[in-house]
Design a protein around this motif. Structure first.
Motif, short mmCIF file in Angstrom:
data_model
loop_
_atom_site.label_atom_id
_atom_site.label_comp_id
_atom_site.label_asym_id
_atom_site.label_seq_id
_atom_site.Cartn_x
_atom_site.Cartn_y
_atom_site.Cartn_z
N ARG A 1 0.83 -1.22 0.00
CA ARG A 1 0.00 0.00 0.00
C ARG A 1 0.86 1.26 0.00
NH1 ARG A 1 -2.77 -2.62 4.21
NH2 ARG A 1 -2.12 -1.01 5.68
N ASN A 2 1.89 1.28 0.83
CA ASN A 2 2.75 2.46 0.88
C ASN A 2 3.54 2.65 -0.41
OD1 ASN A 2 1.98 3.35 3.41
ND2 ASN A 2 3.41 1.96 4.43
N THR A 3 3.94 1.56 -1.04
CA THR A 3 4.62 1.66 -2.33
C THR A 3 3.70 2.25 -3.38
OG1 THR A 3 6.01 -0.24 -1.79
CG2 THR A 3 5.83 0.35 -4.12
N VAL A 4 2.46 1.78 -3.43
CA VAL A 4 1.49 2.30 -4.39
C VAL A 4 1.23 3.78 -4.12
CG1 VAL A 4 -0.92 2.17 -5.15
CG2 VAL A 4 0.42 0.08 -4.87
N ARG A 5 1.07 4.15 -2.87
CA ARG A 5 0.82 5.56 -2.50
C ARG A 5 2.01 6.44 -2.92
NH1 ARG A 5 -0.31 4.84 2.48
NH2 ARG A 5 -2.53 4.66 2.16
N ARG A 6 3.23 5.99 -2.67
CA ARG A 6 4.41 6.76 -3.06
C ARG A 6 4.49 6.92 -4.57
NH1 ARG A 6 6.94 3.85 1.00
NH2 ARG A 6 7.83 2.41 -0.52
N ARG A 7 4.16 5.86 -5.30
CA ARG A 7 4.18 5.94 -6.76
C ARG A 7 3.13 6.94 -7.27
NH1 ARG A 7 4.87 -0.38 -8.64
NH2 ARG A 7 7.08 -0.53 -8.06
N LEU A 8 1.94 6.89 -6.69
CA LEU A 8 0.89 7.83 -7.11
C LEU A 8 1.29 9.27 -6.79
CD1 LEU A 8 -2.30 5.87 -6.02
CD2 LEU A 8 -1.49 6.28 -8.35
N LYS A 9 1.90 9.49 -5.63
CA LYS A 9 2.36 10.84 -5.27
C LYS A 9 3.42 11.33 -6.25
CE LYS A 9 1.47 10.86 -0.32
NZ LYS A 9 2.08 10.97 1.02
N ALA A 10 4.33 10.45 -6.66
CA ALA A 10 5.37 10.84 -7.61
C ALA A 10 4.78 11.22 -8.97
CB ALA A 10 6.38 9.70 -7.77
N VAL A 11 3.80 10.45 -9.42
CA VAL A 11 3.15 10.76 -10.70
C VAL A 11 2.43 12.12 -10.61
CG1 VAL A 11 1.30 10.06 -12.26
CG2 VAL A 11 2.89 8.37 -11.38
N CYS A 12 1.75 12.37 -9.51
CA CYS A 12 1.03 13.62 -9.36
C CYS A 12 1.98 14.81 -9.22
CB CYS A 12 0.09 13.55 -8.16
SG CYS A 12 -1.27 12.40 -8.45
N ALA A 13 3.11 14.62 -8.56
CA ALA A 13 4.10 15.69 -8.46
C ALA A 13 4.65 16.04 -9.83
CB ALA A 13 5.22 15.28 -7.52
N GLU A 14 4.84 15.04 -10.69
CA GLU A 14 5.29 15.29 -12.07
C GLU A 14 4.23 16.06 -12.86
OE1 GLU A 14 6.02 11.56 -13.92
OE2 GLU A 14 7.81 11.13 -12.74
N SER A 15 2.96 15.77 -12.62
CA SER A 15 1.86 16.33 -13.40
C SER A 15 1.32 17.63 -12.83
CB SER A 15 0.71 15.34 -13.48
OG SER A 15 1.15 14.10 -13.92
N LEU A 16 1.89 18.12 -11.76
CA LEU A 16 1.34 19.28 -11.05
C LEU A 16 1.22 20.51 -11.94
CD1 LEU A 16 0.28 20.08 -8.29
CD2 LEU A 16 2.60 20.71 -7.66
N ASN A 17 2.20 20.76 -12.78
CA ASN A 17 2.17 21.95 -13.64
C ASN A 17 1.19 21.82 -14.80
OD1 ASN A 17 4.11 23.22 -12.07
ND2 ASN A 17 5.78 22.31 -13.25
N ASP A 18 0.77 20.60 -15.11
CA ASP A 18 -0.16 20.37 -16.22
C ASP A 18 -1.62 20.45 -15.81
OD1 ASP A 18 2.09 19.93 -17.77
OD2 ASP A 18 2.05 17.77 -17.43
N VAL A 19 -1.88 20.54 -14.51
CA VAL A 19 -3.25 20.57 -13.99
C VAL A 19 -3.60 21.99 -13.59
CG1 VAL A 19 -4.78 19.65 -12.21
CG2 VAL A 19 -3.01 18.20 -13.18
#
Length: 112
Positions: free
Chosen positions: A58-76
């Motif tokens: 669960r923590n691995t999945v959460r960290r991966r999702l946070k990393a993807v969202c941090a990359e996409s922050l400027n596009d939203v």
């Protein structure tokens, strides 16, 4: 990592995003997007239940999702609340597949 202003922290905000948000479903995640007229930063929240796996998974999945969202922050666009719910198969997919799925949903629903 996501900064504090870019995270959903209250349960009421999660509930509002899930109930009123537009859905984008993938094979491993469901993304809910709610727009507002407030002038505030984009906020992300994550729901990773025990069905996904044990605590480490669960923590691995959460960290991966946070990393993807941090990359996409400027596009939203600003003022958007996004909640990403991980489905049970999310723990067994690789990072690239998870990134592609979340990025597709964010570009469809919350692009700037």
């Amino acid at each position: 990592m996501l900064a504090r202003p870019n995270r959903l922290t209250r349960g009421a905000d999660y509930k509002a995003a899930v109930r009123r948000g537009r859905r984008c479903a993938g094979s491993h995640t469901v993304t809910y997007v709610t727009s507002s007229v407030e002038d505030r930063p984009t906020r992300f929240g994550f729901i990773v239940s025990r069905q996904v796996g044990g605590a480490v998974v669960r923590n691995t999945v959460r960290r991966r999702l946070k990393a993807v969202c941090a990359e996409s922050l400027n596009d939203v666009r600003p003022g958007v609340d996004i909640v990403i719910r991980a489905l049970p198969g999310a723990g067994s997919v690789d990072f690239a597949e998870l990134r592609a799925e979340v990025t597709r949903c964010l570009s469809q629903r919350a692009a700037a």
